[in-house]
Design a protein around this motif. Structure first.
Motif, PDB file in Angstrom:
ATOM      1  N   ILE A 141      -8.165  -2.875   0.288  1.00  0.00           N
ATOM      2  CA  ILE A 141      -6.927  -3.817   1.454  1.00  0.00           C
ATOM      3  C   ILE A 141      -5.959  -2.956   2.428  1.00  0.00           C
ATOM      4  O   ILE A 141      -5.895  -2.072   1.944  1.00  0.00           O
ATOM      5  CB  ILE A 141      -5.836  -5.094   0.628  1.00  0.00           C
ATOM      6  CG1 ILE A 141      -7.083  -5.817  -0.203  1.00  0.00           C
ATOM      7  CG2 ILE A 141      -4.944  -5.703   1.248  1.00  0.00           C
ATOM      8  CD1 ILE A 141      -5.843  -6.520  -1.156  1.00  0.00           C
ATOM      9  N   THR A 142      -6.094  -3.401   3.676  1.00  0.00           N
ATOM     10  CA  THR A 142      -5.230  -2.535   4.672  1.00  0.00           C
ATOM     11  C   THR A 142      -4.224  -3.510   4.958  1.00  0.00           C
ATOM     12  O   THR A 142      -5.437  -4.175   5.943  1.00  0.00           O
ATOM     13  CB  THR A 142      -5.745  -1.537   5.567  1.00  0.00           C
ATOM     14  OG1 THR A 142      -7.357  -1.043   4.924  1.00  0.00           O
ATOM     15  CG2 THR A 142      -5.176  -0.883   6.415  1.00  0.00           C
ATOM     16  N   VAL A 143      -2.604  -2.694   5.597  1.00  0.00           N
ATOM     17  CA  VAL A 143      -2.070  -4.116   5.902  1.00  0.00           C
ATOM     18  C   VAL A 143      -1.663  -3.118   7.802  1.00  0.00           C
ATOM     19  O   VAL A 143      -0.998  -1.971   7.300  1.00  0.00           O
ATOM     20  CB  VAL A 143      -1.083  -4.556   5.828  1.00  0.00           C
ATOM     21  CG1 VAL A 143      -0.472  -5.380   6.269  1.00  0.00           C
ATOM     22  CG2 VAL A 143      -1.396  -4.906   4.239  1.00  0.00           C
ATOM     23  N   VAL A 382      -0.725 -13.390  -0.785  1.00  0.00           N
ATOM     24  CA  VAL A 382       0.254 -13.876   0.315  1.00  0.00           C
ATOM     25  C   VAL A 382       1.594 -14.395   0.429  1.00  0.00           C
ATOM     26  O   VAL A 382       1.177 -16.130   0.492  1.00  0.00           O
ATOM     27  CB  VAL A 382      -0.879 -13.690   1.717  1.00  0.00           C
ATOM     28  CG1 VAL A 382      -0.136 -13.257   2.777  1.00  0.00           C
ATOM     29  CG2 VAL A 382      -2.061 -12.510   1.268  1.00  0.00           C
ATOM     30  N   ARG A 422      -2.375  -6.831  -5.080  1.00  0.00           N
ATOM     31  CA  ARG A 422      -1.451  -7.362  -4.048  1.00  0.00           C
ATOM     32  C   ARG A 422      -0.726  -7.915  -3.904  1.00  0.00           C
ATOM     33  O   ARG A 422      -0.788  -9.238  -3.120  1.00  0.00           O
ATOM     34  CB  ARG A 422      -2.046  -6.006  -2.139  1.00  0.00           C
ATOM     35  CG  ARG A 422      -2.985  -4.823  -3.095  1.00  0.00           C
ATOM     36  CD  ARG A 422      -1.881  -3.963  -2.529  1.00  0.00           C
ATOM     37  NE  ARG A 422      -1.605  -3.947  -1.192  1.00  0.00           N
ATOM     38  CZ  ARG A 422      -1.803  -2.971  -0.228  1.00  0.00           C
ATOM     39  NH1 ARG A 422      -3.353  -2.455  -0.441  1.00  0.00           N
ATOM     40  NH2 ARG A 422      -1.371  -2.822   0.739  1.00  0.00           N
ATOM     41  N   ILE A 424       2.224  -9.070  -0.391  1.00  0.00           N
ATOM     42  CA  ILE A 424       1.835  -9.133   1.232  1.00  0.00           C
ATOM     43  C   ILE A 424       2.935 -10.276   1.152  1.00  0.00           C
ATOM     44  O   ILE A 424       2.617 -11.472   1.004  1.00  0.00           O
ATOM     45  CB  ILE A 424       0.900  -9.354   2.021  1.00  0.00           C
ATOM     46  CG1 ILE A 424      -0.165  -7.884   1.573  1.00  0.00           C
ATOM     47  CG2 ILE A 424       1.077  -8.836   2.409  1.00  0.00           C
ATOM     48  CD1 ILE A 424      -1.583  -8.513   1.415  1.00  0.00           C
ATOM     49  N   THR A 461       5.268  -7.129   5.497  1.00  0.00           N
ATOM     50  CA  THR A 461       4.878  -6.467   7.113  1.00  0.00           C
ATOM     51  C   THR A 461       5.692  -7.467   8.224  1.00  0.00           C
ATOM     52  O   THR A 461       6.437  -8.341   7.228  1.00  0.00           O
ATOM     53  CB  THR A 461       3.558  -6.866   7.381  1.00  0.00           C
ATOM     54  OG1 THR A 461       3.033  -6.155   7.775  1.00  0.00           O
ATOM     55  CG2 THR A 461       3.274  -8.015   6.348  1.00  0.00           C
ATOM     56  N   ARG A 466      -1.624  -8.156  10.459  1.00  0.00           N
ATOM     57  CA  ARG A 466      -3.440  -8.214   9.937  1.00  0.00           C
ATOM     58  C   ARG A 466      -3.613  -7.365   8.820  1.00  0.00           C
ATOM     59  O   ARG A 466      -3.027  -6.221   8.684  1.00  0.00           O
ATOM     60  CB  ARG A 466      -4.102  -7.277  11.369  1.00  0.00           C
ATOM     61  CG  ARG A 466      -3.875  -7.813  12.375  1.00  0.00           C
ATOM     62  CD  ARG A 466      -4.412  -7.913  13.509  1.00  0.00           C
ATOM     63  NE  ARG A 466      -3.934  -7.636  15.548  1.00  0.00           N
ATOM     64  CZ  ARG A 466      -4.399  -7.436  16.207  1.00  0.00           C
ATOM     65  NH1 ARG A 466      -5.336  -6.959  16.432  1.00  0.00           N
ATOM     66  NH2 ARG A 466      -4.330  -7.774  17.419  1.00  0.00           N
ATOM     67  N   ILE A 467      -4.495  -8.419   8.398  1.00  0.00           N
ATOM     68  CA  ILE A 467      -5.013  -7.807   7.084  1.00  0.00           C
ATOM     69  C   ILE A 467      -6.805  -7.507   7.188  1.00  0.00           C
ATOM     70  O   ILE A 467      -7.152  -8.311   7.500  1.00  0.00           O
ATOM     71  CB  ILE A 467      -4.475  -8.674   5.897  1.00  0.00           C
ATOM     72  CG1 ILE A 467      -3.273  -8.086   5.741  1.00  0.00           C
ATOM     73  CG2 ILE A 467      -5.077  -7.817   4.213  1.00  0.00           C
ATOM     74  CD1 ILE A 467      -3.166  -9.623   4.683  1.00  0.00           C
ATOM     75  N   ARG A 468      -6.989  -6.034   6.710  1.00  0.00           N
ATOM     76  CA  ARG A 468      -8.440  -6.010   6.789  1.00  0.00           C
ATOM     77  C   ARG A 468      -8.529  -5.984   4.953  1.00  0.00           C
ATOM     78  O   ARG A 468      -8.081  -4.609   4.329  1.00  0.00           O
ATOM     79  CB  ARG A 468      -8.722  -4.847   7.617  1.00  0.00           C
ATOM     80  CG  ARG A 468     -10.186  -4.330   7.471  1.00  0.00           C
ATOM     81  CD  ARG A 468     -10.175  -3.390   8.167  1.00  0.00           C
ATOM     82  NE  ARG A 468     -10.007  -2.689   9.624  1.00  0.00           N
ATOM     83  CZ  ARG A 468     -10.741  -3.274  10.516  1.00  0.00           C
ATOM     84  NH1 ARG A 468     -12.193  -2.821  10.160  1.00  0.00           N
ATOM     85  NH2 ARG A 468     -10.388  -2.837  12.029  1.00  0.00           N
ATOM     86  N   TYR A 469      -9.753  -6.592   4.751  1.00  0.00           N
ATOM     87  CA  TYR A 469     -10.175  -6.673   3.320  1.00  0.00           C
ATOM     88  C   TYR A 469     -11.577  -6.036   3.591  1.00  0.00           C
ATOM     89  O   TYR A 469     -12.432  -6.762   4.323  1.00  0.00           O
ATOM     90  CB  TYR A 469      -9.930  -7.843   2.668  1.00  0.00           C
ATOM     91  CG  TYR A 469     -10.797  -7.481   1.614  1.00  0.00           C
ATOM     92  CD1 TYR A 469      -9.674  -7.482   0.033  1.00  0.00           C
ATOM     93  CD2 TYR A 469     -11.992  -8.280   1.183  1.00  0.00           C
ATOM     94  CE1 TYR A 469     -10.816  -7.376  -1.333  1.00  0.00           C
ATOM     95  CE2 TYR A 469     -12.651  -8.388  -0.209  1.00  0.00           C
ATOM     96  CZ  TYR A 469     -11.932  -7.888  -1.256  1.00  0.00           C
ATOM     97  OH  TYR A 469     -12.491  -8.020  -2.444  1.00  0.00           O
TER      98      TYR A 469
END
Length: 599
Positions: A141-143, A382, A422, A424, A461, A466-469
């Motif tokens: 996971i990248t935020v 989230v 995580r 968020i 955030t 934007r979240i990249r899973y």
């Protein structure tokens, strides 16, 4: 001797080609861990060799390379040997090779067979031996916050996007104008690629019924006098020139609508216009059919620029990271394999989590206790604002800090969640921040210090976020955008289909406009230099529109869109998204988003 040398050279080339083909097959077996679903294919049919060859040439040309026939055949043979691949399979494989070539230092833009062999071998060496290993939430996971979103501008001459510097937060008057100019250019280049707007090739009889877009300054050459027009069928009213225009709907004069493009504007009469599905507001970009007469454009039909599937957009602009946080080339196969293998991975999405309400905290304790028993636990929780029921008051900041402290205690009671998931947090429109301007910054650190200290995986955030899973791109937006869009409509929504919900109109509008909030700036202010954070281009895989409106879940143009609803108002309901089901068929495809409720 000459014949013997030719035989030796021929044998060497054959051995090299065989080795390259074997290497390519091995690379593809690692890099192409993608779905075989017909949803992303062309009508469910596999592409032919000719179509594959055209896509290879087009992608390398878009990246600035000239691929030789030997290199092209080498890649084509590898693709054909991998089976009946669909569009998404081929796009991913070619993109991986193009990106690898782009990362190399080359003396020429010509790509020969030898270079292609080296690239494929390097790709094989970079593949992880444990490609199917499931990743941790920190790795998968990248935020990406809104203020770190890459900014791209379309170059009309070169027909490609180039990245710009982010600039300062508070821009000048030119930046305000560029907000609408860049929105228009983005949709215009997308529309011109649509088959409905592509003119027929010279000498061919294909696509004769295409729509020709007329620039507004091109109306000057048309007659402005009614006397020069032909009479209508009734013999009384004159008939103007039939044209198709594309522009920004605006009010240059009070009470009078105009249509603007990059070079001019024209007064617009909407009294007889019939609109298609969607919510048409001021400052949205429309495609209009109608007649031009006496300096006025009488619109008969009003619609949005046609949308474009994500696979088509990414194939046109290879190597361009619009979303931000793109993984390294050597990690893509590993991320994709982990995404497909993590059947138990899920995102738990809640909105309007009023932490100042005792009943909400009680229900959250039950929620955490239930998910703590799962193995593995959810990949992410989230939480989307507002985080208090009353956004104002002298003790608001103190109350919010104490509420986050209590939430930290609840999460810490379950080590499986505090370390394996995580957390968020996306602020709402009434949470503490720097005014009612988009994008909104994260909640101030002074209010969340204890939670961030006790829950290491907690991250606060921006809104939108934007979240990249793994390989999926998700956009989370918290705003009551549906009510604002409906309240500012210049025309009522098309109600011909009584079964179409207002939520479907909203989703179509946002995706067709490629923007999260296509409203006038005085209705929903936006930082002029950060408008790219609200763009939906290319389309994300998942779009979460957290709103006070009733929960819904639908798919439009391949984009999964849902609203979890207000947690308190909907009797503690929320949504659960399963990333591993995004690229699945059958029942799992329909159940990738589930509605849940705490009884």
């Amino acid at each position: 001797e000459r014949e013997r040398e030719e035989e030796e050279n021929k044998g060497t080339r054959t051995a090299t080609h065989t080795t390259a083909t074997e290497t390519t097959d091995n690379v593809l077996s690692c890099t192409m861990e993608v779905e075989r679903s017909g949803r992303f294919g062309v009508g469910g049919m596999a592409l032919s060799t000719k179509e594959v060859r055209l896509r290879v040439a087009r992608k390398f040309a878009a990246a600035g390379f000239v691929i030789r026939s030997g290199a092209s055949r080498l890649l084509e043979q590898a693709l054909s040997s991998a089976g009946d691949l669909q569009l998404e399979d081929i796009e991913r494989a070619i993109d991986t090779v193009v990106q690898a070539v782009t990362d190399r230092t080359m003396s020429s833009n010509k790509l020969d067979q030898e270079t292609m062999t080296e690239v494929l071998m390097e790709l094989q060496q970079n593949q992880s031996p444990d490609v199917a290993q499931e990743l941790s939430p920190e790795e998968s996971i990248t935020v990406i916050d809104a203020f770190s979103t890459p900014k791209f501008k379309f170059d009309v001459d070169r027909k490609m996007f180039y990245e710009q510097s982010p600039g300062v937060l508070f821009g000048n008057a030119d930046d305000k104008a560029n907000v609408f100019r860049e929105r228009f250019q983005l949709l215009l280049q997308r529309t011109r690629r649509n088959p409905l707007f592509i003119p027929p090739s010279e000498g061919l009889g294909t696509n004769q019924d295409y729509f020709k877009l007329t620039p507004i300054d091109g109306l000057i050459g048309l007659s402005n006098k009614a006397s020069d027009m032909d009479e209508g069928e009734d013999g009384e009213s004159p008939v103007g020139h039939f044209v198709v225009l594309m522009g920004l709907l605006s009010q240059i004069e009070e009470g009078r609508y105009h249509l603007e493009d990059l070079n001019g504007s024209v007064r617009m009469d909407l009294s007889q216009a019939v609109c298609c599905s969607g919510l048409f507001t001021e400052n949205c970009i429309v495609v209009a059919e109608g007649q031009y007469l006496d300096g006025t454009f009488y619109a008969s039909t009003l619609g949005f620029p046609p949308p474009e599937p994500r696979a088509v957009t990414t194939s046109c602009f290879v190597g361009t990271d619009f979303f931000g946080g793109a993984p390294a080339l050597q990690d893509q196969a590993r991320l994709l394999a982990s995404e497909k293998s993590a059947d138990g991975s899920m995102f738990v999405v809640l909105s309007d989590v009023w932490l100042d309400k005792t009943k909400v905290l009680t229900k959250l304790a039950e929620l955490f206790a239930g998910y703590a028993q799962l193995d593995p636990p959810p990949a992410a929780f989230v939480f989307m604002g507002n985080f208090t029921s009353e956004p104002y008051g002298p003790n608001h900041s103190k109350l919010l800090r104490e509420s986050f402290d209590t939430l930290a205690d609840l999460i810490s009671e379950h080590p499986a969640l505090s370390t394996g998931s995580r957390f968020i947090f996306v602020p709402g429109p009434q949470d503490p921040g720097s005014g009612n301007v988009l994008p909104r910054p994260p909640i101030p650190d002074i209010l969340t210090e204890k939670l961030r200290r006790r829950v290491k995986n907690a991250e606060f955030t921006t809104n939108p976020a934007r979240i990249r899973y793994c390989t999926q791109e998700m956009v989370f937006f918290r705003d009551d955008v549906l009510n604002k869009m409906r309240r500012n409509c210049v025309m009522p929504p098309n109600d011909d289909d009584e079964e179409t919900e207002i939520s479907a109109h909203l989703v179509k509008t946002l995706i067709d406009q490629a923007h999260l909030c296509p409203l006038p700036l005085h209705v929903r202010p936006v930082y002029w230099q950060c408008d790219q954070a609200l763009r939906l281009y290319p389309l994300p895989d998942v779009l979460v529109l957290a709103d006070r409106f009733d929960p819904y879940n639908l798919t439009y143009e391949g984009c999964t869109t849902f609203n979890p609803g207000s947690f308190m108002v909907t009797d503690f309901s929320f949504m659960v998204y399963w990333p591993s089901r995004l690229r699945s068929d059958g029942d799992e495809f329909a159940q990738r988003v589930e509605f849940s409720k705490i009884e």
